[in-house]
Motif scaffolding. Structure first.
Motif, mmCIF file in Angstrom:
data_model
loop_
_atom_site.group_PDB
_atom_site.id
_atom_site.type_symbol
_atom_site.label_atom_id
_atom_site.label_comp_id
_atom_site.label_asym_id
_atom_site.label_seq_id
_atom_site.Cartn_x
_atom_site.Cartn_y
_atom_site.Cartn_z
ATOM 1 N N THR A 71 0.836 -1.205 0.000
ATOM 2 C CA THR A 71 0.000 0.000 0.000
ATOM 3 C C THR A 71 0.867 1.251 0.000
ATOM 4 O O THR A 71 0.584 2.209 -0.731
ATOM 5 C CB THR A 71 -0.949 -0.004 1.218
ATOM 6 O OG1 THR A 71 -1.776 -1.171 1.140
ATOM 7 C CG2 THR A 71 -1.815 1.240 1.255
ATOM 8 N N SER A 72 1.916 1.248 0.782
ATOM 9 C CA SER A 72 2.834 2.394 0.819
ATOM 10 C C SER A 72 3.467 2.631 -0.548
ATOM 11 O O SER A 72 3.586 3.776 -0.988
ATOM 12 C CB SER A 72 3.930 2.167 1.860
ATOM 13 O OG SER A 72 3.376 2.081 3.141
ATOM 14 N N LYS A 73 3.847 1.561 -1.216
ATOM 15 C CA LYS A 73 4.441 1.685 -2.545
ATOM 16 C C LYS A 73 3.432 2.284 -3.518
ATOM 17 O O LYS A 73 3.758 3.175 -4.303
ATOM 18 C CB LYS A 73 4.901 0.313 -3.042
ATOM 19 C CG LYS A 73 5.557 0.349 -4.406
ATOM 20 C CD LYS A 73 5.985 -1.035 -4.849
ATOM 21 C CE LYS A 73 6.536 -0.973 -6.261
ATOM 22 N NZ LYS A 73 6.857 -2.298 -6.771
ATOM 23 N N ARG A 74 2.198 1.800 -3.449
ATOM 24 C CA ARG A 74 1.150 2.309 -4.350
ATOM 25 C C ARG A 74 0.858 3.785 -4.081
ATOM 26 O O ARG A 74 0.707 4.575 -5.014
ATOM 27 C CB ARG A 74 -0.128 1.470 -4.174
ATOM 28 C CG ARG A 74 -1.247 1.880 -5.084
ATOM 29 C CD ARG A 74 -0.953 1.545 -6.534
ATOM 30 N NE ARG A 74 -2.067 1.983 -7.342
ATOM 31 C CZ ARG A 74 -1.947 2.699 -8.446
ATOM 32 N NH1 ARG A 74 -0.773 3.006 -8.912
ATOM 33 N NH2 ARG A 74 -3.017 3.070 -9.116
ATOM 34 N N VAL A 75 0.799 4.190 -2.823
ATOM 35 C CA VAL A 75 0.574 5.592 -2.473
ATOM 36 C C VAL A 75 1.718 6.452 -2.993
ATOM 37 O O VAL A 75 1.488 7.544 -3.530
ATOM 38 C CB VAL A 75 0.397 5.758 -0.944
ATOM 39 C CG1 VAL A 75 0.471 7.219 -0.527
ATOM 40 C CG2 VAL A 75 -0.923 5.144 -0.499
ATOM 41 N N ALA A 76 2.936 5.971 -2.868
ATOM 42 C CA ALA A 76 4.094 6.722 -3.370
ATOM 43 C C ALA A 76 4.014 6.886 -4.885
ATOM 44 O O ALA A 76 4.327 7.961 -5.419
ATOM 45 C CB ALA A 76 5.393 6.021 -2.977
ATOM 46 N N GLU A 77 3.586 5.850 -5.594
ATOM 47 C CA GLU A 77 3.452 5.927 -7.054
ATOM 48 C C GLU A 77 2.387 6.953 -7.447
ATOM 49 O O GLU A 77 2.586 7.756 -8.357
ATOM 50 C CB GLU A 77 3.098 4.562 -7.637
ATOM 51 C CG GLU A 77 4.209 3.549 -7.553
ATOM 52 C CD GLU A 77 3.756 2.129 -7.870
ATOM 53 O OE1 GLU A 77 2.528 1.901 -8.067
ATOM 54 O OE2 GLU A 77 4.624 1.243 -7.910
ATOM 55 N N ILE A 78 1.256 6.921 -6.758
ATOM 56 C CA ILE A 78 0.175 7.872 -7.050
ATOM 57 C C ILE A 78 0.628 9.287 -6.729
ATOM 58 O O ILE A 78 0.386 10.221 -7.501
ATOM 59 C CB ILE A 78 -1.102 7.499 -6.269
ATOM 60 C CG1 ILE A 78 -1.685 6.195 -6.819
ATOM 61 C CG2 ILE A 78 -2.131 8.619 -6.334
ATOM 62 C CD1 ILE A 78 -2.785 5.603 -5.963
#
Length: 87
Positions: A71-78
């Motif tokens: 989830t942290s990785k996805r938030v960083a990408e967004i």
């Protein structure tokens, strides 16, 4: 086993992991039905109740840790995409 607030405390158990001093332990309280379900699941898995409970708890913790990382990785990408658009 000891009665505790209407449930059953399976007691403090130590899961042996190699040789040497025993590892820290954890007391868990289950209802009669929950404990029976755990015993049956451990029997189906052909492992002790202690091993079954240990493996289930550590698997849940690992899964939660992995989900937080994903989830942290996805938030960083967004966030990176939004920052590019705002620049």
């Amino acid at each position: 086993m000891n009665e505790h607030n209407g449930g059953i405390v399976f007691g403090t158990f130590r899961v042996p992991r190699g040789k040497g001093p025993s590892m820290p332990s954890l007391n868990l309280t289950f209802s009669d039905d929950e404990l029976q379900e755990l015993r049956e699941a451990a029997e189906r898995a052909n492992v002790s109740l202690e091993t079954f409970a240990h493996d289930a708890v550590t698997a849940a913790a690992s899964s939660e840790k992995r989900q937080v990382a994903e989830t942290s990785k996805r938030v960083a990408e967004i966030s990176a995409d939004l920052n590019r658009r705002l620049a």
